[in-house]
Design an enzyme around this catalytic site. Sequence first.
Site, PDB file in Angstrom:
ATOM      1  CG  HIS A   1      -2.040  -1.008   1.098  1.00  0.00           C
ATOM      2  ND1 HIS A   1      -3.328  -0.670   0.788  1.00  0.00           N
ATOM      3  CD2 HIS A   1      -2.033  -2.364   1.205  1.00  0.00           C
ATOM      4  CE1 HIS A   1      -4.080  -1.760   0.728  1.00  0.00           C
ATOM      5  NE2 HIS A   1      -3.316  -2.809   0.988  1.00  0.00           N
TER       6      HIS A   1
ATOM      7  CG  ASP B   1       0.094   9.537   0.399  1.00  0.00           C
ATOM      8  OD1 ASP B   1       0.062   8.407   0.902  1.00  0.00           O
ATOM      9  OD2 ASP B   1      -0.631  10.482   0.784  1.00  0.00           O
TER      10      ASP B   1
HETATM   11  P1  ADQ Z   1      -2.869   6.417   4.791  1.00  0.00           P
HETATM   12  O1  ADQ Z   1      -1.474   6.890   4.882  1.00  0.00           O
HETATM   13  O2  ADQ Z   1      -3.591   6.254   6.068  1.00  0.00           O
HETATM   14  O3  ADQ Z   1      -2.986   5.047   3.943  1.00  0.00           O
HETATM   15  P2  ADQ Z   1      -4.834   7.794   2.956  1.00  0.00           P
HETATM   16  O4  ADQ Z   1      -4.797   6.994   1.714  1.00  0.00           O
HETATM   17  O5  ADQ Z   1      -4.940   9.240   2.679  1.00  0.00           O
HETATM   18  O6  ADQ Z   1      -3.584   7.583   3.890  1.00  0.00           O
HETATM   19  O7  ADQ Z   1      -6.093   7.352   3.796  1.00  0.00           O
HETATM   20  C1  ADQ Z   1      -6.486   8.011   4.973  1.00  0.00           C
HETATM   21  C2  ADQ Z   1      -7.883   7.556   5.370  1.00  0.00           C
HETATM   22  O8  ADQ Z   1      -8.162   8.089   6.663  1.00  0.00           O
HETATM   23  C3  ADQ Z   1      -8.947   8.088   4.415  1.00  0.00           C
HETATM   24  O9  ADQ Z   1      -9.820   7.042   4.061  1.00  0.00           O
HETATM   25  C4  ADQ Z   1      -9.687   9.147   5.222  1.00  0.00           C
HETATM   26  O10 ADQ Z   1     -11.078   9.204   5.028  1.00  0.00           O
HETATM   27  C5  ADQ Z   1      -9.428   8.733   6.647  1.00  0.00           C
HETATM   28  N1  ADQ Z   1      -9.388   9.986   7.414  1.00  0.00           N
HETATM   29  C6  ADQ Z   1      -8.528  10.954   7.223  1.00  0.00           C
HETATM   30  N2  ADQ Z   1      -8.826  11.958   8.044  1.00  0.00           N
HETATM   31  C7  ADQ Z   1      -9.900  11.635   8.757  1.00  0.00           C
HETATM   32  C8  ADQ Z   1     -10.651  12.273   9.774  1.00  0.00           C
HETATM   33  N3  ADQ Z   1     -10.356  13.473  10.210  1.00  0.00           N
HETATM   34  N4  ADQ Z   1     -11.664  11.642  10.289  1.00  0.00           N
HETATM   35  C9  ADQ Z   1     -11.968  10.439   9.847  1.00  0.00           C
HETATM   36  N5  ADQ Z   1     -11.289   9.780   8.892  1.00  0.00           N
HETATM   37  C10 ADQ Z   1     -10.258  10.368   8.357  1.00  0.00           C
HETATM   38  C11 ADQ Z   1      -2.057   4.116   3.324  1.00  0.00           C
HETATM   39  C12 ADQ Z   1      -1.051   4.732   2.348  1.00  0.00           C
HETATM   40  C13 ADQ Z   1      -1.783   5.530   1.277  1.00  0.00           C
HETATM   41  C14 ADQ Z   1      -2.789   4.625   0.561  1.00  0.00           C
HETATM   42  C15 ADQ Z   1      -3.661   3.880   1.567  1.00  0.00           C
HETATM   43  C16 ADQ Z   1      -4.513   2.808   0.886  1.00  0.00           C
HETATM   44  O11 ADQ Z   1      -0.127   5.571   3.039  1.00  0.00           O
HETATM   45  O12 ADQ Z   1      -0.885   6.084   0.341  1.00  0.00           O
HETATM   46  O13 ADQ Z   1      -3.616   5.416  -0.265  1.00  0.00           O
HETATM   47  O14 ADQ Z   1      -2.876   3.222   2.547  1.00  0.00           O
HETATM   48  O15 ADQ Z   1      -3.739   1.937   0.125  1.00  0.00           O
END
Ligand code: ADQ
Length: 496
Positions: free
Chosen positions: A176, A388
């Site tokens: 991921h 990312d």
């Molecule tokens: P993350 O680094 O966690 O994931 P991201 O893909 O942006 O990053 O996902 C974050 C998740 O957290 C989103 O679904 C979002 O809705 C949720 N979230 C963020 N802020 C929030 C808030 N304030 N309240 C509730 N929910 C919140 C890792 C990798 C990424 C990759 C994903 C999936 O680092 O690059 O996209 O896995 O493979």
Amino acid sequence: MVDHDELLASQRFIVVSNRLPVVIKSHQGKPTISPASGGLITALEPLLKRNHGVWVGWSGTFEYSEDQVLELSDAYYQKVGYHLHPVMLTQEEVELFYEGFSNEILWPLFHDLQTECHFDPKYWDTYQSVNQKFADEVFPLIEQDDFVWIHDYHLMLMGQCLRQKNLFTKMSFFLHIPFAPLDIFLKIPWRFEILRGLLQYDFIGFQTKRDKRNFIHCVKMLLKDITIRKYENHEICSIDNREVYIGSFPISIDFQEFSNLSEKKEVAKEAKALKTTLNDCNIVFSVDRLDYTKGIPYRLDGIRRFLEKYPEMHGEVIFLQVVVPSRTHIREYHELKVSIDQAVSEINSEFTTPGWVPIHYMFYPLSREQLVAYYRAADAILVTPIKDGMNLVVKEYVASNVDETGVVILSEFAGAAAQMKEYSLLVNPYDVEGVADSIHFALNLPEADRKNLMKPLRKLILSEDIYHWIASIHQATHSSNDEDIPVSEEYIPAEN
Ligand code: ADQ
């Protein structure tokens, strides 16, 4: 000819990830179990339910005994129709394997931040033994026709442990996070073991072509006994008379779920109320987990520059920054929090005027409804990670933007940039001036131009949603016919 839909529906899924897709905690002195949230969970659940699949992972708790966790898992199965198989880890294992090797070595290294790494040999020993522990738990569960799918950087050696047990069922792995380029990957003292470990899987999926290329380059340069066949959309590595499929598959979200939620009356009302509370200013929204890869301090520099350079925009725009607390007990994360607090306070004290505060900063998680209401209210989203794997926030914004007037300002170094490049304003997060100008440009784009960007972007994310992602990976694991494989895009900056 294989009918992939039929096969997808008929195979039992065995999913393995660091954590189970549930939260186990105490409520009024009793252990309780409830579903965790996340796009991957939503997407995999129907497939797991269909054939009584199994999700294997750490329970996330030290509070309860194995028997108690198993009892909770059985009760959960009755409710959801698929099995949870908990792996019990000790506190020391979590410290060394999860917090240590995974989050103090692999996480920073694969995000190009080798200076944040702590290469402690103790971490490596426990990383190996915990991967073995996972394999020991999973092996007896696997049957010949299962679809075995292992997730992420915590479990890169598990395939090797399973292979040593002479497993005949194919094993798929998905990373991921990004895969580091050769020069950075070389820094890890266990580089050969990791590459060879990964090559014990039958299928390796990366988020983007960039990550696939980095991996293939490392294999080519470091392992001399591997031959690589290159096709247009994937590579095949031959090792010990086996073939390993290497491809790139950008993960996505349940578009329809976000879009439907955003259409709901309550959400529309909350979005409207937010806009009114903020005096109908333009809203530029950012939401991130507290993490040094998300580029928050650089983003704040860009916002400061925007405020300096475009004084006519004062009072017209509000930056809403939500940061979700994460790993705050770790020194680096605590320091990051302090630096964000300080920068926000400096910017606000310099530019605030009576009735207008430029940055509204929240350090707490939002509920799903609140998050979607914020997405819906925002005129632009500012997503500027320094690296990312994909970034789901930006895709969630697009899905929630039912009015189709929002603008995406996105880092070139997010995996999502490759897919979304044509309809987004791409920025280099280190280029403070460029970020400031892009914000200004986004806020001054006429509505018709914003719609011309957002409409096709919504179509794109709808057609390449999380269900498409799962189906593409499943299909690729069963067919190495290059034409059957969806093409993934790449983003390379071009000279103006
Ligand atoms: P993350 O680094 O966690 O994931 P991201 O893909 O942006 O990053 O996902 C974050 C998740 O957290 C989103 O679904 C979002 O809705 C949720 N979230 C963020 N802020 C929030 C808030 N304030 N309240 C509730 N929910 C919140 C890792 C990798 C990424 C990759 C994903 C999936 O680092 O690059 O996209 O896995 O493979």
